[in-house]
Design an enzyme around this catalytic site. Structure first.
Site, PDB file in Angstrom:
ATOM      1  N   GLY A 236       0.846  -1.197   0.000  1.00 32.75           N
ATOM      2  CA  GLY A 236       0.000   0.000   0.000  1.00 32.75           C
ATOM      3  C   GLY A 236       0.877   1.240   0.000  1.00 32.75           C
TER       4      GLY A 236
ATOM      5  N   GLY B 187      -0.414   4.630   0.165  1.00 31.89           N
ATOM      6  CA  GLY B 187      -1.112   5.861   0.537  1.00 31.89           C
ATOM      7  C   GLY B 187      -0.239   6.672   1.476  1.00 31.89           C
ATOM      8  N   LEU B 188      -0.867   7.522   2.266  1.00 30.78           N
ATOM      9  CA  LEU B 188      -0.069   8.368   3.158  1.00 30.78           C
ATOM     10  C   LEU B 188       0.823   7.535   4.071  1.00 30.78           C
ATOM     11  CD1 LEU B 188      -2.555  11.170   4.178  1.00 30.78           C
ATOM     12  CD2 LEU B 188      -0.626  11.303   2.623  1.00 30.78           C
TER      13      LEU B 188
ATOM     14  N   GLY C 241       1.751   4.248   3.786  1.00 35.41           N
ATOM     15  CA  GLY C 241       2.686   3.389   3.068  1.00 35.41           C
ATOM     16  C   GLY C 241       3.802   4.155   2.389  1.00 35.41           C
TER      17      GLY C 241
ATOM     18  N   HIS D  19     -20.329   9.246   7.296  1.00 33.66           N
ATOM     19  CA  HIS D  19     -20.175  10.688   7.142  1.00 33.66           C
ATOM     20  C   HIS D  19     -21.522  11.304   6.783  1.00 33.66           C
ATOM     21  CE1 HIS D  19     -18.658  14.557   5.958  1.00 33.66           C
ATOM     22  NE2 HIS D  19     -17.442  14.206   6.322  1.00 33.66           N
TER      23      HIS D  19
ATOM     24  N   ARG E 188     -19.811  13.903  13.546  1.00 38.29           N
ATOM     25  CA  ARG E 188     -20.326  13.174  12.392  1.00 38.29           C
ATOM     26  C   ARG E 188     -21.320  12.083  12.766  1.00 38.29           C
ATOM     27  NH1 ARG E 188     -14.633  12.492   9.004  1.00 38.29           N
ATOM     28  NH2 ARG E 188     -14.477  14.674   8.401  1.00 38.29           N
TER      29      ARG E 188
ATOM     30  N   GLU F 109      -5.011   3.733   8.298  1.00 35.72           N
ATOM     31  CA  GLU F 109      -6.392   3.278   8.484  1.00 35.72           C
ATOM     32  C   GLU F 109      -6.463   1.756   8.643  1.00 35.72           C
ATOM     33  OE1 GLU F 109      -9.122   4.621   5.431  1.00 35.72           O
ATOM     34  OE2 GLU F 109     -10.851   3.711   6.413  1.00 35.72           O
TER      35      GLU F 109
ATOM     36  N   LEU G 102      -5.518  11.898   8.024  1.00 33.35           N
ATOM     37  CA  LEU G 102      -4.267  12.245   7.349  1.00 33.35           C
ATOM     38  C   LEU G 102      -3.145  12.312   8.366  1.00 33.35           C
ATOM     39  CD1 LEU G 102      -5.526  15.018   4.893  1.00 33.35           C
ATOM     40  CD2 LEU G 102      -5.484  12.556   4.617  1.00 33.35           C
TER      41      LEU G 102
END
Lengths: 224, 251, 659
Positions: free
Chosen positions: C40, C42-43, C45, C266, C330, C447, C463
C-alpha cells in the site's frame, strides 16, 4: 559544442533553436516587407529599386544574408526532423477526432505549413532572389530593373495565385509561430505575454497581407 | 425519475500490449443520471451475462482526483466537457441514440495493457528522476520558518493540482508530456524549498521525459485545454525557461 | 495469547520520549541487509517506505493501482490536524490528545493517541519542507481553519485537496528513493498472502495484475498500509479498488482484527440516485459551517424546497442540539438524518435525503457583511442573495460545481440534498504500541490498523495518523523488532512456506475461475453491501445482526456456487481481482456483524438501538465495554474474542453531550 549540445539533442533545446531561428526570420520579414512596401510610393519603382539595389550590394547585408540562410536552413532541417520525430511518438492513431477544438488547426500543422512555405520559397527565390543576386536569366539591367521584372512576373495569374496562397500559409505559420517562440523562450508575464500575443496576431495578418497585396495590385494593373 | 436512453458504443478492444486492437460495437441501455463509468459497469454486467469478456478500463476514486480513469471519448480525453475527468462525466451530456467512440490514451510512452487500460509508469519515472525536494524525514525546520507569500503559495498550489492522468499527453498531437513535467517544475521552482536542486531537477526531469519517448512540445495548447484540472499553459513556458537557464549554466 | 499493548511505562507526556531514547537500534551496516515490504502506498505506506529507505533499509513497496500516487488518501478533502498552536488559541499536544480520545467516545488507547498528538507538529514541518503548498496567510505564514467538534483552529489545509497534496509529497519522497535504488516499486501488484515462517512474517505472495503471475517476495518485516474496508458496504466514499484483502490475509495468517464494527458514517454525502450507482461522493464537512440542515415538518411533503415556507421547516439539528447545532460530530449528525428519513420526513426522489441549505447564511451572514462593505443601506433580499452567493462561490465553488455535475441541480438555487454514507473504518488490524500485529514482524499502519480513533474519528485526523505512523512512528518502533533479526539471512523463496502460500493463493484463483456460474462478482458485492448497510450500518440491533449473519453466510455459499469470473488467470483480468476482494468482504462482513452483536453498548459510530438514552443518544457501557475487541481467526469463518482493557489515567471519562 559542449554546453550547447542540448540545442540539437533535447526536446526543449531543439525547440529553442526553432524559436531563435524563427524570430530571426521574423526580423528578416520586417525588412523584406518594408522594402516591398516601397512599391506603394507609386514612383514607378524608383524607391523600390533603390532599396533592392542597396540590399543587393551592401556588404553588411550580404554577410547578414549568409547568417539568414544558415538560420533558415537550420529552421527547416530542425523543423522537419522534429515533425518527423514527433509523428513517431504515437504509432497507433486515434479512431476519432475531437469535436471540441482543443487547439487551432494551424498550430497542429506547423510542419505542413512550413513545408508549403518551403516549396513557395524555392519558387520565390528562383523568381526574384537569384535574378537580383546573380546574373542568371539575362540578369537585371538599367532598363529592366527588379521592379520591371516583378511587373512582368505578376501579369501571369498563376504566380499571383501561388503567391497569395504562399502568403496565407505564411500568415498561419506566423499566427502560431510568433507567440509560440516566446513561449519557448519561457516568457510568462501577466502583461508582456498578452501583449506579445496581440502583437504576434497583428504581425501575422499585416505582414502577409502587405506581401500578398503586391502581386494582386500589380496584376490588377493598379501599379504601373 | 428520468427516462432511460440508449447509446451505441464503439469501444477499442485489445487483448494485450502486443496484440492488434479493433473497435467493437455495443449498445447500452442507460439513463441520464448515470456516470459514464457506471454506463461501462452496465455494459460489463451485460457482457459477463452473455458469457463475453468485459471491457478492461482503469478507474478508482470515481470523484475526479486519483487520475486513474482515462478514456478518449469521441476524440476528447475525458470526454466532451471541460475541466472534468471521465468518472465525472454523466450520460446527460449525450443524447438518446448517440454513437460514442471510446479509445484508450494513445502514445508510445503509454503502451496499452488491455482494452482501455494503459501503462503510465513513465510518469512515475519522471518524478523519480527529480520531481521532489531532497529532504529526509526528520530534517525539517519549523514550518513557519519558511515564509511563502500567499500569491506564490497559491500559484504553486495551482500547478500542484495535477492528477497525473496523462490527458495532456493523449490530447497532444506530439504525445508530449510537457504540461505534466511543467506543472511539477513550476510548483517546485516557485517555492523556496529545494532551490539548491532547482537546476539539476529540471534537467534530470526533461532528460527522463525525452528518454521515455514523449514528443517535443509545439505549443498547440491542446494539453491545457483538455486538462481536467485546468493546469495553465504557462507552466510550459516556466519549464522552458528553467531548463534553458540550467543548460546555459552548464548543468 | 495475551494481548500486550506494550505501552511504555511513565507519565503520558514522557512515554514516547522515553521510548525513543531507549528503543534498540539497528546500525547502518546491518540495515542494508534487512529487507522490508510495504504493502500500500497511501499516506502511511508511501511515507513509511520513503522514511525507511532513507534510513538505509532495503524496501520493496507494492500497490494495486497503476501508480503509487493513486492511493485513496488522495481524495481526502478537508485538512490535517496538528497541535502547532500557530493561532495562539490555546492549542496544545494535550488538547489534541484530549479531543481525539473524547471524539473517539473513549474507545482509543491513551498512549498511542498522545504519541500521535506529539508527532503531529513534525508532520507539518516535514510536509512543508517537501514543498507541499499549504494555504498561507498574506504574511506568508501557514493558515489554519477549524474543523468538526474542536474549539481551536488547528487544521492545516490546501484548498479542498489536502489529501492530494500530502500524498503527492509522500509520493515524491517515495519516488526519490525509487530513483536512488533504495526502494523497489511494484505497481499493479496485489498482495494475496502473508508468508509466515516459524510464527514470524517473512514475506508475501503478490499477484502481478498485468500478467496474472503469482510472485514471491521475502522480507524481514511486512508493513500493511492498505487502508480501510468501508467498501464492504459496496456504496461508500472509498475508491472502487479499496479493499480488505491484504489485511484479511494477514488476519487469517494470525493477526487479530480490532473493533471491526467501528465504522464512520459521514453525514454529508450526495444521496444515492439509482440502483446502478457505484460510488458515493462526499461533500466536505466544512459545508456544515455555512449550511443549515432541515426537512419538512410534514411527512411525505412533495413540494419543491423553495416553496416550503420557513415555519414549515424542521431544522432538526438546531432543535435537538441547540449548543452545537449543525456542527455536531459526524456520528450524531448522521444518526439524526436517518431518524428523520426513517420517520417519513425524507426528501428527494428516494426520500432518503435531507436538505443542506445555504440560503440563510448567504443572505444574512455573508450578504449583510458584503452589503455593509459596499455601503449598501437597506439592501433588498435579491441583493443580499447575490452578494452572498459570490462569497459562497469563492469559499466552496468547487464543491458546488461537483454537486451540480453529479445531480444536475444548482445548489445556489435549490438546497443540496445530502445523506450519510460510509466513509472510514476506525477498526482494523489490532496493533501494539509498536504498530506490530499479533504476528511478529507484521505491522499495520494508517487506516489499516485500529489504534487511534476509538469509536469515532474526528475530522482531519486520518491524514495526521497515516503520516504519523509512516514518517515518525514506524521508523523507530521497527528497530525493536529488526534489531533482533540482524542475523537472519534472506530466506530463499523456494522455502516450503512460500510454496504453500503460493499454492493456497493459486487454488483460490482456480476455484473462482472454475465455478463458472451465472452471476457477476459485482452483483454479490452489491447484495452484501445492502445487507451491511441495512443491518450493520448507522443503527444496529440484535435481531438485525443475527439476520445479517445468516444472510451473509447464505450469500457467501451462493457466491462459491454461482459466481461467474470471466477470462483467465494469465492475463490482465480486473474481474478476477474483484472476485478475490469480494470473497474477502463476504467473510469480513460476518465478523463485523458478530463484533457489533457482541458489543452490547452504543459508542461513537456504533449505535445499538437497544442501548440508547431516552432522547435517543448513544448509551455507553464503560463497565463492560471499555475495551478493544480483538478477534482471532481460529478456523474457516470461526473467531475467538480477546479483549484489551483500555486504561484512562489522564482523561476523565464523561458522557458526550452536544445539547
Amino acid at each position: 559544442m559542449g554546453v550547447l549540445s542540448f540545442l540539437f539533442s533535447s526536446s526543449i533545446g531543439r525547440k529553442l533553436v526553432m524559436a531563435v531561428t524563427g524570430v530571426s526570420l521574423i526580423a528578416f520579414l520586417v525588412v523584406h516587407c518594408a522594402i516591398n512596401a516601397c512599391v506603394f510610393f507609386m514612383d514607378g519603382g524608383a524607391t523600390f529599386n533603390a532599396a533592392a539595389e542597396f540590399m543587393a550590394h551592401n556588404l553588411f547585408i550580404r554577410l547578414a544574408e549568409v547568417g539568414l540562410i544558415g538560420g533558415l536552413l537550420i529552421h527547416i532541417v530542425q523543423g522537419l526532423s522534429l515533425t518527423l520525430n514527433n509523428m513517431k511518438k504515437r504509432n497507433n492513431k486515434y479512431g476519432s477526432s475531437p469535436k471540441r477544438t482543443n487547439s487551432t488547426w494551424y498550430s497542429r500543422s506547423m510542419g505542413l505549413l512550413g513545408t508549403i512555405l518551403l516549396l513557395f520559397l524555392v519558387m520565390h527565390l528562383k523568381d526574384f532572389w537569384i535574378v537580383s543576386r546573380f546574373d542568371a536569366q539575362g540578369g537585371l539591367t538599367e532598363s529592366k530593373t527588379l521592379y520591371h521584372f516583378m511587373l512582368e512576373v505578376f501579369t501571369n495569374p498563376v504566380p499571383v495565385t501561388l503567391y497569395v496562397l504562399g502568403c496565407i500559409s505564411l500568415a498561419y505559420h506566423l499566427l502560431h509561430g510568433f507567440q509560440s517562440a516566446f513561449q519557448t523562450f519561457g516568457l510568462n508575464h501577466p502583461i508582456l505575454t498578452p501583449m506579445i500575443k496581440t502583437l504576434g496576431a497583428a504581425f501575422s495578418i499585416i505582414v502577409p497581407l502587405v506581401f500578398a497585396s503586391i502581386p494582386v495590385v500589380i496584376h490588377l494593373g493598379l501599379i504601373k | 425519475m428520468k427516462h432511460s436512453m440508449k447509446v451505441n458504443l464503439q469501444v477499442w478492444r485489445q487483448k494485450n500490449t502486443q496484440a492488434q486492437g479493433n473497435f467493437e460495437n455495443y449498445s447500452v441501455e442507460t439513463n441520464p443520471d448515470m456516470s459514464f463509468l457506471e454506463m461501462f459497469d452496465v455494459l460489463n454486467e451485460q457482457l459477463i451475462h452473455d458469457g463475453k469478456e468485459p471491457v478492461a478500463f482503469d478507474h478508482d476514486c470515481r470523484e475526479g482526483i486519483c487520475g486513474m480513469c482515462s478514456m478518449v471519448i469521441n476524440g476528447n480525453p475525458h470526454g466532451p466537457k471541460q475541466a472534468i475527468t471521465t468518472c465525472q462525466l454523466h450520460m446527460r451530456s449525450f443524447n438518446d441514440g448517440d454513437t460514442i467512440v471510446v479509445e484508450p490514451w494513445r502514445a508510445n510512452a503509454f503502451p496499452v495493457i488491455k482494452d482501455l487500460s494503459v501503462n503510465r509508469s513513465s510518469f512515475d519515472r519522471i518524478i523519480a528522476s527529480g520531481g521532489f525536494v531532497s529532504v529526509n524525514t526528520g530534517n525539517a525546520v519549523d514550518a513557519n520558518n519558511i515564509l511563502i507569500p500567499k500569491d506564490i503559495a497559491d500559484e504553486a498550489f495551482e500547478a500542484a493540482t495535477c492528477i497525473g492522468c496523462g490527458a495532456c499527453v493523449s490530447a497532444c498531437i506530439n504525445a508530449s508530456a510537457m504540461l505534466f513535467v511543467g506543472a511539477k517544475v513550476t510548483q517546485l521552482s516557485l517555492l523556496p524549498q529545494g532551490q539548491s536542486e532547482r537546476q539539476s531537477r529540471v534537467v534530470a526531469m526533461v532528460n527522463q521525459m525525452d528518454a521515455e519517448g514523449f514528443g517535443a512540445c509545439t505549443n498547440t495548447g491542446a494539453c491545457s485545454a483538455e486538462c481536467p484540472k485546468g493546469i495553465p499553459l504557462s507552466v510550459i513556458s516556466t519549464l522552458n525557461r528553467e531548463y534553458t537557464k540550467a543548460k546555459l549554466n552548464g548543468i | 495469547m495475551k494481548l500486550e499493548s506494550k505501552i511504555p511505562e511513565g507519565p503520558i507526556s514522557e512515554k514516547w520520549t522515553k521510548f525513543k531514547s531507549t528503543v534498540p537500534l539497528v546500525n547502518p551496516a546491518n540495515k542494508r541487509h534487512l529487507e522490508i515490504i510495504v504493502v500500500g502506498t497511501g499516506l502511511a505506506g508511501a511515507s513509511a517506505a520513503a522514511s525507511l529507505a532513507e534510513m538505509g533499509y532495503k524496501v520493496s513497496a507494492f500497490c494495486f493501482q497503476d501508480s503509487p500516487r493513486r492511493a485513496h488518501s488522495i481524495a481526502a478533502q478537508g485538512g490535517i490536524n496538528a497541535a502547532k498552536n500557530y493561532q495562539n488559541d490555546g492549542d496544545s499536544v494535550f488538547r489534541l490528545f484530549y479531543d481525539t480520545i473524547k471524539g473517539g467516545d473513549y474507545r482509543a488507547r491513551e498512549g498511542n493517541v498522545h504519541r500521535l498528538a506529539e508527532v503531529s507538529t513534525s508532520i507539518i514541518d516535514q510536509c512543508v519542507a517537501q514543498g507541499v503548498p499549504f494555504a498561507r496567510e498574506y504574511g506568508g505564514t501557514l493558515s489554519n481553519r477549524s474543523f468538526g467538534g474542536t474549539q481551536v483552529q488547528r487544521t492545516f489545509y490546501a484548498a479542498g485537496q489536502t489529501g492530494q497534496q500530502l500524498l503527492l509529497g509522500a509520493y515524491s519522497a517515495l519516488e526519490r528513493q525509487v530513483g536512488l535504488g533504495n526502494v523497489k516499486m511494484y505497481n499493479r501488484h496485489e498482495m494475496v498472502e502473508v508468508v509466515t515462517i516459524e510464527g514470524k512474517a517473512r514475506g508475501i505472495i503478490a499477484r502481478n495484475l498485468v500478467t496474472g503471475k503469482l510472485e514471491r517476495f521475502f522480507s524481514h518485516a511486512v508493513l500493511l498500509c492498505t487502508g480501510g474496508y468501508g467498501n464492504v458496504f459496496y456504496l461508500s466514499t472509498n475508491a472502487m479498488g479499496s479493499n480488505v484483502t491484504a489485511a484479511w490475509k494477514a488476519h487469517k495468517a494470525g493477526a487479530y482484527f480490532g473493533n471491526p464494527c467501528f465504522t464512520q458514517i459521514h453525514p454529508t454525502c450526495i444521496p444515492v440516485s439509482g440502483h446502478y450507482q457505484s460510488k458515493l461522493t462526499l461533500m466536505s464537512e466544512s459545508l456544515r459551517n455555512d449550511g443549515r440542515i432541515w426537512v419538512p415538518k410534514k411527512q411525505n411533503d412533495d413540494r419543491h424546497p423553495n416553496d416550503i415556507p420557513e415555519d414549515e421547516r424542521d431544522y432538526y439539528l438546531e432543535r435537538r442540539y441547540p449548543a452545537f447545532g449543525n456542527l455536531v460530530p459526524r456520528d450524531i449528525a448522521s444518526r439524526a438524518a436517518k431518524e428523520r428519513c426513517d420517520g417519513g420526513y425524507g426528501v428527494g426522489p428516494s426520500k432518503m435525503a435531507v436538505y443542506l441549505d445555504f440560503k440563510y447564511n448567504m443572505m444574512q451572514k455573508y450578504g449583510r457583511t458584503e452589503a455593509s462593505k459596499h455601503n449598501i443601506e437597506n439592501p433588498d433580499d435579491a441583493t443580499l442573495l447575490r452578494l452572498g452567493q459570490e462569497v459562497v462561490k469563492e469559499k466552496y465553488g468547487n464543491l458546488f460545481d461537483m454537486y451540480k455535475q453529479i445531480t444536475d441541480e444548482d445548489p445556489y438555487e435549490v438546497p443540496m440534498r445530502i445523506y450519510p454514507a460510509v466513509h472510514y473504518t476506525m477498526g482494523g488490524l489490532w496493533v501494539d504500541y509498536n504498530l506490530m500485529t499479533t504476528v511478529p514482524g507484521l505491522y499495520a499502519l494508517g487506516e489499516a490498523n485500529f489504534s487511534d480513533h476509538g469509536a469515532n474519528r474526528l475530522g482531519a485526523s486520518a491524514l495526521m495518523q497515516g503520516l504519523a505512523d509512516g514518517y515518525f512512528v514506524i521508523p523507530l518502533t521497527i528497530g525493536s523488532y529488526l534489531s533482533g533479526e540482524i542475523h537472519t539471512k534472506a530466506i530463499p523463496t523456494t522455502h516450503e512456506a512460500f510454496e504453500a502460500a503460493e499454492k493456497r493463493a493459486n487454488e483460490r484463483i482456480q476455484n473462482f475461475l472454475n465455478i463458472n456460474g451465472t452471476r457477476s462478482v459485482e452483483s454479490y458485492h452489491r447484495e452484501l453491501g445492502l445487507i451491511m448497510w441495512n443491518k450493520c450500518g448507522m443503527a444496529r440491533n440484535e435481531k438485525g445482526l443475527n439476520e445479517a449473519i445468516a444472510e451473509i453466510r447464505a450469500l457467501r455459499e451462493d457466491f462459491y456456487k454461482n459466481v461467474r469470473v470471466p477470462g483467465t488467470d494469465k492475463e490482465f483480468n480486473p474481474e478476477l481481482d474483484k472476485a478475490g476482494r469480494v470473497a474477502d468482504f463476504l467473510e469480513l462482513g460476518e465478523l463485523m456483524c458478530i463484533d457489533a452483536l457482541n458489543r452490547n453498548e452504543s459508542c461513537g459510530g456504533h449505535f445499538r438501538e437497544e442501548f440508547q438514552t431516552e432522547e435517543g443518544e448513544a448509551l455507553r457501557d464503560d463497565e463492560n465495554y471499555k475495551n478493544v475487541f480483538a478477534w482471532e481467526h481460529t478456523e474457516n469463518n470461526k473467531w475467538e474474542l480477546h479483549k484489551e482493557e483500555l486504561v484512562y489515567e489522564n482523561i476523565k471519562i464523561q458522557q458526550r453531550s452536544y445539547k
